[in-house]
Design an enzyme around this catalytic site. Structure first.
Site, PDB file in Angstrom:
ATOM      1  N   ARG A 258       0.798  -6.609  -9.535  1.00 40.78           N
ATOM      2  CA  ARG A 258       1.659  -6.307  -8.494  1.00 40.78           C
ATOM      3  C   ARG A 258       1.368  -7.091  -7.271  1.00 40.78           C
ATOM      4  NH1 ARG A 258      -3.332  -2.101  -4.829  1.00 40.78           N
ATOM      5  NH2 ARG A 258      -5.158  -3.972  -5.542  1.00 40.78           N
TER       6      ARG A 258
ATOM      7  N   ASP B 147     -12.314   9.945  -6.676  1.00 35.54           N
ATOM      8  CA  ASP B 147     -11.781   8.668  -7.357  1.00 35.54           C
ATOM      9  C   ASP B 147     -12.044   8.614  -8.937  1.00 35.54           C
ATOM     10  OD1 ASP B 147     -11.011   6.108  -8.201  1.00 35.54           O
ATOM     11  OD2 ASP B 147     -12.028   4.986  -7.171  1.00 35.54           O
TER      12      ASP B 147
ATOM     13  N   ARG C  80       1.037  -1.649  -0.107  1.00 32.09           N
ATOM     14  CA  ARG C  80      -0.471   0.016   0.063  1.00 32.09           C
ATOM     15  C   ARG C  80       0.834   1.126   0.337  1.00 32.09           C
ATOM     16  NH1 ARG C  80      -4.670   0.745  -1.908  1.00 32.09           N
ATOM     17  NH2 ARG C  80      -5.275  -1.170  -0.111  1.00 32.09           N
TER      18      ARG C  80
ATOM     19  N   HIS D   2       0.253   3.278 -10.799  1.00 32.86           N
ATOM     20  CA  HIS D   2      -0.179   3.728  -9.454  1.00 32.86           C
ATOM     21  C   HIS D   2      -0.339   4.499  -8.184  1.00 32.86           C
ATOM     22  CE1 HIS D   2      -3.755   3.421  -6.584  1.00 32.86           C
ATOM     23  NE2 HIS D   2      -4.250   3.182  -7.265  1.00 32.86           N
TER      24      HIS D   2
ATOM     25  N   GLU E 107      -2.349   8.803 -11.155  1.00 38.61           N
ATOM     26  CA  GLU E 107      -1.391   7.712 -11.924  1.00 38.61           C
ATOM     27  C   GLU E 107      -1.806   7.336 -13.475  1.00 38.61           C
ATOM     28  OE1 GLU E 107      -4.802   4.384 -10.236  1.00 38.61           O
ATOM     29  OE2 GLU E 107      -5.216   5.459  -8.399  1.00 38.61           O
TER      30      GLU E 107
HETATM   31  C1  BG6 Z   1      -8.152   3.355  -7.111  1.00 35.88           C
HETATM   32  C2  BG6 Z   1      -8.615   2.664  -7.870  1.00 35.88           C
HETATM   33  O1  BG6 Z   1      -6.796   3.480  -9.359  1.00 35.88           O
HETATM   34  O2  BG6 Z   1      -6.996   2.601  -6.437  1.00 35.88           O
HETATM   35  C3  BG6 Z   1     -10.137   2.789  -6.588  1.00 35.88           C
HETATM   36  O3  BG6 Z   1      -9.875   3.995  -8.485  1.00 35.88           O
HETATM   37  C4  BG6 Z   1      -9.340   2.063  -5.708  1.00 35.88           C
HETATM   38  O4  BG6 Z   1     -11.034   2.499  -6.794  1.00 35.88           O
HETATM   39  C5  BG6 Z   1      -7.705   2.259  -4.989  1.00 35.88           C
HETATM   40  O5  BG6 Z   1      -9.855   1.949  -4.270  1.00 35.88           O
HETATM   41  C6  BG6 Z   1      -7.039   1.481  -4.688  1.00 35.88           C
HETATM   42  O6  BG6 Z   1      -6.943   0.251  -4.674  1.00 35.88           O
HETATM   43  P1  BG6 Z   1      -6.794  -1.053  -3.981  1.00 35.88           P
HETATM   44  O7  BG6 Z   1      -7.412  -2.496  -4.595  1.00 35.88           O
HETATM   45  O8  BG6 Z   1      -5.467  -0.696  -3.661  1.00 35.88           O
HETATM   46  O9  BG6 Z   1      -7.126  -1.430  -2.495  1.00 35.88           O
END
Ligand code: BG6
Length: 302
Positions: free
Chosen positions: A100, A215, A72, A170, A274
């Site tokens: 990932r 978002d 994360r 991302h 992103e």
């Molecule tokens: C973003 C999405 O790119 O990633 C969101 O647009 C999403 O909808 C976010 O909540 C995080 O995703 P994840 O799978 O890493 O919790």
């Protein structure tokens, strides 16, 4: 998987050093004068980019560092689908694809001094085959050129059939306080608002400010984004090539609380901008064809 000793013998030697990162996961460290980048082979995940010791990327203090789970923060590599897979022929496809959560191989490490680079790869494997039938190879080159972080994700169709894919780098940017930042470069565009059932909306001329859960998938946005962060005394510049979509995401209060691998207050300190090709900008690749998407991330003092 190769051990850290083997990786250093084969690819180390000054330009890039391999070590044991969190939970013993192998991590590569790239350094130039004043800047440092860390790349986990798990997910080909850039977890750290610092300039004079100051983080440019956000990394959650509550992130998992575990096989099979996404990290994360930093820069997750999203491939071959973005978000929940739709439709999902196998029923349990992971959010944002398998890249990932896959273990990547080291292809090469090069440079030294002002420019250092590392190339990782991921090809068709048991995990990918279990959910996606296509034959592919990804190569991901992470370059630290003085104080600019460069990323290039190349997708090659190694099979006999064409396929379509989505992709995103991302990028979790570290900000002083997200409520005080603005994003320039997306004016007069159209975006899909994922917080409003993907409603298509128009972005006006003003820089984007973050005032609640955000978002959005900005369409037809191939240009540079600048994140003005006066509270932190800097701007972050995200330049890109061959990316037609830009996703802007901040979970805000309630969603942050709902995420197990993210601190309740951490939404204040991050903003995802992103570099992507998703939705109507998904890429179709003929057999033997290659698609490369590039991004450069740098900062300027203000
Ligand atoms: C973003 C999405 O790119 O990633 C969101 O647009 C999403 O909808 C976010 O909540 C995080 O995703 P994840 O799978 O890493 O919790």
């Amino acid at each position: 998987m190769q051990t850290v000793t083997e990786l250093n013998e084969r690819f180390g030697g000054g330009a890039v050093l391999f070590g044991n990162g969190r939970n013993g996961l192998p991590v590569a460290v790239l350094q130039t004068n004043g800047c440092e980048v860390e790349v986990y082979l798990h997910g080909a995940h850039v977890t750290k980019f610092t300039k004079l010791g100051r983080p440019v990327l956000f990394l959650s203090a509550q992130s998992h560092f575990e096989s099979g789970k996404a990290i994360r923060g930093g820069i997750p590599v999203i491939f071959p689908w973005f978000g929940p897979r739709q439709p999902d022929p196998v029923g349990q496809s992971p959010m944002h694809g398998f890249a990932r959560v896959s273990e990547w191989a080291v292809e090469s490490a090069a440079g030294g001094g002002d420019e250092v680079s590392l190339t990782l790869s991921l090809a068709l494997n048991d995990l990918s085959r279990s959910m996606w039938p296509n034959e592919f190879k990804l190569t991901y080159t992470v370059t630290l050129d003085r104080d600019v972080l460069g990323l290039e994700l190349r997708v090659t169709n190694t099979g006999a059939e064409g396929f379509a894919f989505e992709e995103a780098l991302h990028t979790y940017l570290a900000v002083g306080d997200v409520r005080g930042v603005s994003v320039e470069g997306l004016a007069h565009t159209t975006y899909l608002d994922k917080t409003d059932n993907f409603a298509e909306k128009s972005q006006d001329a003003a820089p984007i400010t973050i005032t609640g859960e955000t978002d959005r998938v900005y369409l037809g946005t191939a240009g540079t984004c600048t994140i003005e962060d006066p509270g932190a005394g800097r701007r972050i510049v995200v330049e890109k090539e061959h990316s037609e979509a830009t996703v802007v995401w901040n979970p805000w209060v309630e969603k942050a609380k709902a995420m197990a691998d993210f601190g309740d207050e951490e939404w204040v300190k991050m903003l995802c901008v992103e570099t992507a090709n998703v939705g109507r900008h998904a890429v179709t690749l003929a057999p033997g064809a290659v698609h490369g998407m590039r991004v450069g991330i740098s900062t300027e003092a203000v």
